[in-house]
Design a protein around this motif. Structure first.
Motif, PDB file in Angstrom:
ATOM      1  N   ASP A   1       6.219  -4.358  -3.509  1.00 48.87           N
ATOM      2  CA  ASP A   1       6.041  -2.814  -4.171  1.00 48.87           C
ATOM      3  C   ASP A   1       5.309  -1.773  -3.736  1.00 48.87           C
ATOM      4  OD1 ASP A   1       7.732  -3.690  -6.599  1.00 48.87           O
ATOM      5  OD2 ASP A   1       6.272  -4.499  -7.627  1.00 48.87           O
ATOM      6  N   SER A   2       4.327  -2.346  -2.760  1.00 49.27           N
ATOM      7  CA  SER A   2       3.264  -1.572  -2.039  1.00 49.27           C
ATOM      8  C   SER A   2       2.857  -2.102  -1.023  1.00 49.27           C
ATOM      9  CB  SER A   2       2.323  -1.250  -3.104  1.00 49.27           C
ATOM     10  OG  SER A   2       1.579  -2.224  -3.183  1.00 49.27           O
ATOM     11  N   ASN A   3       2.213  -1.563   0.216  1.00 50.82           N
ATOM     12  CA  ASN A   3       1.768  -1.735   1.163  1.00 50.82           C
ATOM     13  C   ASN A   3       0.689  -3.015   0.779  1.00 50.82           C
ATOM     14  OD1 ASN A   3       0.015   0.210   0.390  1.00 50.82           O
ATOM     15  ND2 ASN A   3       0.113   1.199   2.344  1.00 50.82           N
ATOM     16  N   GLN A   4      -0.155  -2.661  -0.315  1.00 48.77           N
ATOM     17  CA  GLN A   4      -1.173  -3.554  -0.551  1.00 48.77           C
ATOM     18  C   GLN A   4      -0.747  -4.904  -0.968  1.00 48.77           C
ATOM     19  OE1 GLN A   4      -4.232  -1.628  -2.923  1.00 48.77           O
ATOM     20  NE2 GLN A   4      -4.267   0.311  -2.080  1.00 48.77           N
TER      21      GLN A   4
ATOM     22  N   ARG B   1       2.606   0.398   8.000  1.00 44.09           N
ATOM     23  CA  ARG B   1       2.112   0.380   9.292  1.00 44.09           C
ATOM     24  C   ARG B   1       0.800   0.953   9.470  1.00 44.09           C
ATOM     25  NH1 ARG B   1       3.346  -1.648  14.654  1.00 44.09           N
ATOM     26  NH2 ARG B   1       1.546  -0.604  15.754  1.00 44.09           N
ATOM     27  N   GLU B   2       0.275   1.799   8.836  1.00 45.99           N
ATOM     28  CA  GLU B   2      -0.894   2.492   8.876  1.00 45.99           C
ATOM     29  C   GLU B   2      -2.069   1.581   8.141  1.00 45.99           C
ATOM     30  OE1 GLU B   2      -3.713   6.536   7.807  1.00 45.99           O
ATOM     31  OE2 GLU B   2      -1.568   6.492   7.239  1.00 45.99           O
ATOM     32  N   LEU B   3      -1.570   0.942   7.315  1.00 41.78           N
ATOM     33  CA  LEU B   3      -2.541   0.140   6.488  1.00 41.78           C
ATOM     34  C   LEU B   3      -2.768  -1.081   7.419  1.00 41.78           C
ATOM     35  CD1 LEU B   3      -4.551  -0.979   4.281  1.00 41.78           C
ATOM     36  CD2 LEU B   3      -2.225  -1.779   2.989  1.00 41.78           C
ATOM     37  N   LEU B   4      -1.647  -1.874   8.076  1.00 43.95           N
ATOM     38  CA  LEU B   4      -1.803  -2.966   9.015  1.00 43.95           C
ATOM     39  C   LEU B   4      -2.755  -2.466  10.314  1.00 43.95           C
ATOM     40  CD1 LEU B   4       1.790  -4.222   8.672  1.00 43.95           C
ATOM     41  CD2 LEU B   4      -0.192  -5.174   7.436  1.00 43.95           C
TER      42      LEU B   4
ATOM     43  N   THR C   1     -10.121  -0.218   3.555  1.00 44.75           N
ATOM     44  CA  THR C   1      -9.291   0.733   4.265  1.00 44.75           C
ATOM     45  C   THR C   1      -8.113   1.469   3.783  1.00 44.75           C
ATOM     46  OG1 THR C   1      -7.734  -1.322   4.543  1.00 44.75           O
ATOM     47  CG2 THR C   1      -9.147  -1.104   6.407  1.00 44.75           C
ATOM     48  N   ALA C   2      -7.674   0.953   2.488  1.00 46.54           N
ATOM     49  CA  ALA C   2      -7.023   1.796   1.782  1.00 46.54           C
ATOM     50  C   ALA C   2      -7.343   3.305   1.441  1.00 46.54           C
ATOM     51  CB  ALA C   2      -6.399   1.160   0.458  1.00 46.54           C
TER      52      ALA C   2
END
Length: 386
Positions: free
Chosen positions: A61-64, A97-100, A86-87
């Motif tokens: 559902d989300s990058n987190q 990609r940015e979070l990773l 980081t979020a």
């Protein structure tokens, strides 16, 4: 744009390769029919520029949520802390990609860790979907910016397929005992009474109900079905569970089994254990253990008539275990047959010194095994079988 198409068994691989060649991007929803009597199995893959970048039961559902999943699969307990840190600094809060990138930069994960987890999930999606007919639904409007490494690559298709093939071969090797991931395990009448591991007993009580298949249980537990099948194979060989036509075991048969002399086989090879159980089960009640520690529990709680013992074991050497058993007064006359690939005179001498009653070299002929076990069990006071 959403499109759907039906496909026959064996056609899914070609459809996926076509999408790769077209450098397609978007979500691929796969509904396969492994068994006409069961509802379709739903899986999803995500393509980016023709490369697979994700696979699983559903899209996160989300990058987190995705990062938390990586943390659980990689046994990293601090994923949540890293996400909170980081979020809040993301330019695009929904970007995978940015979070990773930020997570990797602070060295919580490596790119290799992330890619390994997703690779394993994609392999399982294809392993569970490729052999069966089904329906493919394409949604080119839903995609997310997931990629791996500094160069932003997708998964290596050839390596994915190599692993799929390797796992299919492993499933084929399990098939004589565990027919498939869709097989339904059932408890044998005495299964829970002879299980020596409390965690296994709890698992069997909770999950084996004669309705759930192995793949169903694996999904509920979030486990690899093949890893689970390896455990179930050991439990099936031990007589705790059964599959298919072998599953129904009447109480009358169970009572007859209880009246037979008990043979305990200690060996970490499932192939050897399967052979022993099939060879002796008509004459004896055969209990199995893969480790010496488990074997000690069994011989202390059951009236063992004979011990079959592998010399090479993962925890305690078979010779040392033999000496341990012989040091216990009530087991001084217990027939102990050593099974090993070593056939030198010095090896046999060491076995005799350790207290072995007899020494058989692998591979053992079934008729020879029956003959020796019959001789040993037939004479309770025997010290050396010939």
């Amino acid at each position: 744009m959403l499109t759907a198409s039906q496909y026959q068994a064996g056609q899914l691989g070609n459809l996926l390769r076509d999408l790769q060649h077209e450098r397609a991007g978007g979500s691929i929803y796969i509904d396969t029919t492994a068994n006409p009597d069961q509802k379709p199995r739903s899986r999803v893959l995500v393509l980016k520029n023709g490369e697979i970048v994700y696979g699983g039961l559903r899209i996160p559902d989300s990058n987190q949520e995705f990062v938390r999943m990586i943390g659980v699969k990689s046994s990293y307990s601090w994923a949540d802390t890293a996400i909170k840190y980081t979020a809040q600094k993301l330019v695009n809060p929904s970007s995978f990609r940015e979070l990773l990138d930020r997570i990797v930069r602070i060295r919580v994960f490596k790119w290799e860790d992330i890619e390994t987890v997703v690779h394993a999930q994609v392999v399982q999606v294809l392993e569970q979907s490729l052999p069966h007919p089904g329906q493919l639904r394409l949604d080119f409007t839903v995609e997310f910016d997931l990629s791996y490494g500094k160069d932003g690559h997708g998964l290596d298709w050839s390596r994915v397929m190599q692993d799929v093939t390797s796992r299919q071969q492993e499933w084929a090797a399990l098939a004589p005992v565990v027919p498939s991931m869709d097989a339904v395990p059932r408890l044998s009448p005495r299964g829970l009474f002879v299980v020596t591991d409390s965690k296994v007993q709890q698992h069997l009580q909770q999950w084996v109900n004669g309705v759930r298949s192995l793949i169903d249980i694996a999904e509920k537990l979030g486990e690899d079905p093949l890893e689970l099948a390896r455990s179930y194979m050991a439990w099936a060989v031990s007589g705790w569970v059964a599959f298919g036509e072998d599953a129904p075991v009447t109480q009358e048969i169970a009572i007859t089994q209880e009246q037979r002399p008990i043979v305990l086989s200690v060996d970490d090879s499932l192939i050897v254990q399967t052979m022993i159980k099939r060879t002796l089960s008509d004459r004896y009640q055969v209990l199995l253990a893969s480790k010496a520690v488990d074997a000690l529990k069994v011989i202390n709680t059951n009236a063992i008539a004979l011990l079959l013992l592998d010399v090479t074991m993962p925890d305690i050497d078979g010779l040392e275990f033999c000496r341990t058993v012989r040091s216990i007064p009530k087991f001084q006359n217990l027939p102990i047959i050593m099974l090993t690939a070593r056939d030198k005179f010095s090896d046999k001498l060491r076995g005799q010194i350790a207290g072995a009653t007899h020494y058989l070299t692998k591979p053992v002929e079934p008729n020879q095994l029956i003959k020796i076990v019959d001789e040993c069990v037939g004479n309770k006071n025997i010290t050396v079988c010939t």
